[in-house]
Motif scaffolding. Structure first.
Motif, mmCIF file in Angstrom:
data_model
loop_
_atom_site.group_PDB
_atom_site.id
_atom_site.type_symbol
_atom_site.label_atom_id
_atom_site.label_comp_id
_atom_site.label_asym_id
_atom_site.label_seq_id
_atom_site.Cartn_x
_atom_site.Cartn_y
_atom_site.Cartn_z
ATOM 1 N N GLY A 65 24.237 34.207 -7.601
ATOM 2 C CA GLY A 65 23.683 34.247 -6.253
ATOM 3 C C GLY A 65 23.483 32.885 -5.631
ATOM 4 N N GLY A 66 23.979 31.823 -6.300
ATOM 5 C CA GLY A 66 23.878 30.493 -5.725
ATOM 6 C C GLY A 66 22.582 29.769 -5.997
ATOM 7 N N VAL A 67 21.644 30.390 -6.746
ATOM 8 C CA VAL A 67 20.389 29.715 -7.059
ATOM 9 C C VAL A 67 20.620 28.697 -8.169
ATOM 10 N N PHE A 68 19.664 27.806 -8.333
ATOM 11 C CA PHE A 68 19.787 26.763 -9.348
ATOM 12 C C PHE A 68 18.700 26.922 -10.413
ATOM 13 N N GLU A 69 19.074 26.610 -11.642
ATOM 14 C CA GLU A 69 18.181 26.757 -12.788
ATOM 15 C C GLU A 69 17.932 25.394 -13.421
ATOM 16 N N ILE A 70 16.840 25.294 -14.175
ATOM 17 C CA ILE A 70 16.484 24.071 -14.880
ATOM 18 C C ILE A 70 16.706 24.301 -16.376
ATOM 19 N N ASN A 71 17.460 23.398 -16.996
ATOM 20 C CA ASN A 71 17.750 23.502 -18.421
ATOM 21 C C ASN A 71 17.069 22.381 -19.185
ATOM 22 N N LEU A 72 16.323 22.749 -20.204
ATOM 23 C CA LEU A 72 15.709 21.786 -21.114
ATOM 24 C C LEU A 72 16.497 21.870 -22.406
ATOM 25 N N ASP A 73 17.335 20.867 -22.657
ATOM 26 C CA ASP A 73 18.392 20.957 -23.665
ATOM 27 C C ASP A 73 19.280 22.138 -23.271
ATOM 28 N N LYS A 74 19.439 23.131 -24.127
ATOM 29 C CA LYS A 74 20.281 24.278 -23.777
ATOM 30 C C LYS A 74 19.454 25.515 -23.456
ATOM 31 N N ARG A 75 18.175 25.331 -23.271
ATOM 32 C CA ARG A 75 17.278 26.455 -23.002
ATOM 33 C C ARG A 75 16.876 26.465 -21.535
ATOM 34 N N LYS A 76 16.812 27.637 -20.975
ATOM 35 C CA LYS A 76 16.503 27.786 -19.550
ATOM 36 C C LYS A 76 14.999 27.962 -19.358
ATOM 37 N N LEU A 77 14.499 27.288 -18.353
ATOM 38 C CA LEU A 77 13.081 27.316 -18.051
ATOM 39 C C LEU A 77 12.687 28.663 -17.464
ATOM 40 N N LYS A 78 11.474 29.120 -17.802
ATOM 41 C CA LYS A 78 10.904 30.326 -17.214
ATOM 42 C C LYS A 78 9.560 30.007 -16.577
ATOM 43 N N THR A 79 9.102 30.913 -15.733
ATOM 44 C CA THR A 79 7.812 30.754 -15.064
ATOM 45 C C THR A 79 6.700 31.283 -15.965
ATOM 46 N N PRO A 80 5.435 30.974 -15.648
ATOM 47 C CA PRO A 80 4.325 31.539 -16.419
ATOM 48 C C PRO A 80 4.319 33.071 -16.404
ATOM 49 N N GLY A 81 4.870 33.670 -15.341
ATOM 50 C CA GLY A 81 4.939 35.124 -15.256
ATOM 51 C C GLY A 81 6.116 35.729 -16.001
ATOM 52 N N GLY A 82 6.940 34.891 -16.608
ATOM 53 C CA GLY A 82 8.051 35.380 -17.404
ATOM 54 C C GLY A 82 9.376 35.478 -16.690
ATOM 55 N N LYS A 83 9.441 35.047 -15.441
ATOM 56 C CA LYS A 83 10.698 35.104 -14.694
ATOM 57 C C LYS A 83 11.556 33.877 -14.997
ATOM 58 N N LEU A 84 12.865 34.034 -14.854
ATOM 59 C CA LEU A 84 13.746 32.887 -14.946
ATOM 60 C C LEU A 84 13.410 31.932 -13.812
ATOM 61 N N PHE A 85 13.233 30.661 -14.136
ATOM 62 C CA PHE A 85 12.859 29.661 -13.141
ATOM 63 C C PHE A 85 14.098 29.302 -12.326
ATOM 64 N N THR A 86 14.113 29.733 -11.075
ATOM 65 C CA THR A 86 15.235 29.450 -10.187
ATOM 66 C C THR A 86 14.716 28.911 -8.865
ATOM 67 N N VAL A 87 15.502 28.022 -8.256
ATOM 68 C CA VAL A 87 15.144 27.482 -6.945
ATOM 69 C C VAL A 87 16.332 27.685 -6.007
ATOM 70 N N PRO A 88 16.094 27.712 -4.699
ATOM 71 C CA PRO A 88 17.149 28.117 -3.760
ATOM 72 C C PRO A 88 18.220 27.080 -3.474
ATOM 73 N N ASN A 89 18.007 25.821 -3.856
ATOM 74 C CA ASN A 89 19.031 24.821 -3.521
ATOM 75 C C ASN A 89 19.036 23.693 -4.538
ATOM 76 N N GLU A 90 20.114 22.922 -4.502
ATOM 77 C CA GLU A 90 20.326 21.850 -5.463
ATOM 78 C C GLU A 90 19.299 20.731 -5.321
ATOM 79 N N ALA A 91 18.957 20.381 -4.086
ATOM 80 C CA ALA A 91 18.039 19.272 -3.865
ATOM 81 C C ALA A 91 16.683 19.534 -4.512
ATOM 82 N N LEU A 92 16.156 20.737 -4.331
ATOM 83 C CA LEU A 92 14.879 21.074 -4.947
ATOM 84 C C LEU A 92 15.008 21.113 -6.460
#
Length: 290
Positions: free
Chosen positions: A60-87
């Protein structure tokens, strides 16, 4: 400094929640997390557990944050995604500059993203707009003192130009008062501001509310977001009476400096979050370059 930050990795590794609790202990339910923007900082520090930080573009074009090869999640358990590259770059930078110990209370953009993604208080955009407008009734620069004369003059010299700017900028009437009830804000003014706030998306409103909470002023927040005021100016104007008292009675210098630094950092992060959540890609890139 940020390693491989602009490399669009399409690796699907383990997902990680940096605010997780030790085994055998249950974290608070979502409803009991710290409220609003501070809720994700319940755990203020943790030993650093990664080496490399990168971003990747997901579905869907969202961006994710990777810590090593693991993807960041929110405190609520959702995949941490942001709407654009700059953010995504700005958030990833927060993670990259952490040393041996992660200091979550310094990661304001991450916290704001968590708040927007999890929406722990389950509010709508209309509720957020109404909450922002309520600050107008108790806005810092609308309340004036009658004494001492030095503070009266200081408020007039420093706050009146901002008040004149916002009234001309939005073609509204606000006014100020030394009455404990404050000025009577016309409904037409509130409706004008409501229409303006309706132009913000949910993420931008999250950032704007954070700024308003720091400055205790909708007027100063608009001045900052519209780039009429710098962060330093907005913060100083929000603390005008306190700074006046300090000049006359003194203060604990180290504590004052720390409080001022923290307020500037939170306010700057909130303003950046608003811009990165609502403006064009070209403007976002310029903000990051500046």
């Amino acid at each position: 400094m940020l390693r491989n930050i602009c490399r669009y990795q399409r690796q699907f590794g383990q997902v990680i929640w940096p605010f997780s609790f030790p085994q055998g202990h249950h974290g608070p339910s979502l409803s009991t997390h710290l409220q609003k923007a501070k809720y994700s900082s319940a755990i203020t520090e943790r030993k650093k557990f990664y080496e490399n930080v990168s971003i990747s573009q997901g579905e869907g074009g969202v961006f994710e944050i990777n810590l090593d090869k693991r993807k960041l999640k929110t405190p609520g358990g959702k995949l941490f995604t942001v709407p654009n590259e700059a953010l995504a770059i700005a958030v990833a930078t927060e993670w990259d500059v952490q040393k041996d110990t992660l200091k979550f209370y310094t990661m304001h953009l991450t916290t704001l993203c968590n708040t927007a993604l999890d929406n722990p208080t389950q509010r709508t955009e209309e509720q957020m707009i109404s909450a922002a407008l309520k600050f107008l009734d108790t806005d810092t620069i609308c309340y004036r003192v009658e004494e001492p004369p030095g503070l009266v003059e200081l408020q007039r010299n420093e706050w009146d130009p901002v008040m004149n700017w916002i009234e001309q900028r939005y073609n509204v009437v606000i006014g100020s008062s030394s009455n404990i009830m404050g000025p009577q804000i016309p409904e037409e003014t509130k409706e004008t501001f409501r229409q303006h706030l309706n132009s913000y998306n949910f993420w931008a409103l999250t950032g704007l509310e954070y700024v308003i909470t720091q400055l205790k002023s909708l007027i100063l927040s608009f001045g900052l977001i519209d780039r009429h005021l710098s962060v330093e100016q907005a913060v100083l104007l929000s603390r005008l009476e306190e700074e006046y008292q300090i000049q006359h009675w003194g203060n604990v210098e180290s504590a004052h400096d720390y409080d001022m630094y923290e307020l500037r950092a939170r306010t700057a992060a909130g303003a950046m979050f608003v811009h990165l959540s609502s403006e064009s890609t070209a403007v976002k890139r310029k903000i990051l370059q500046d």
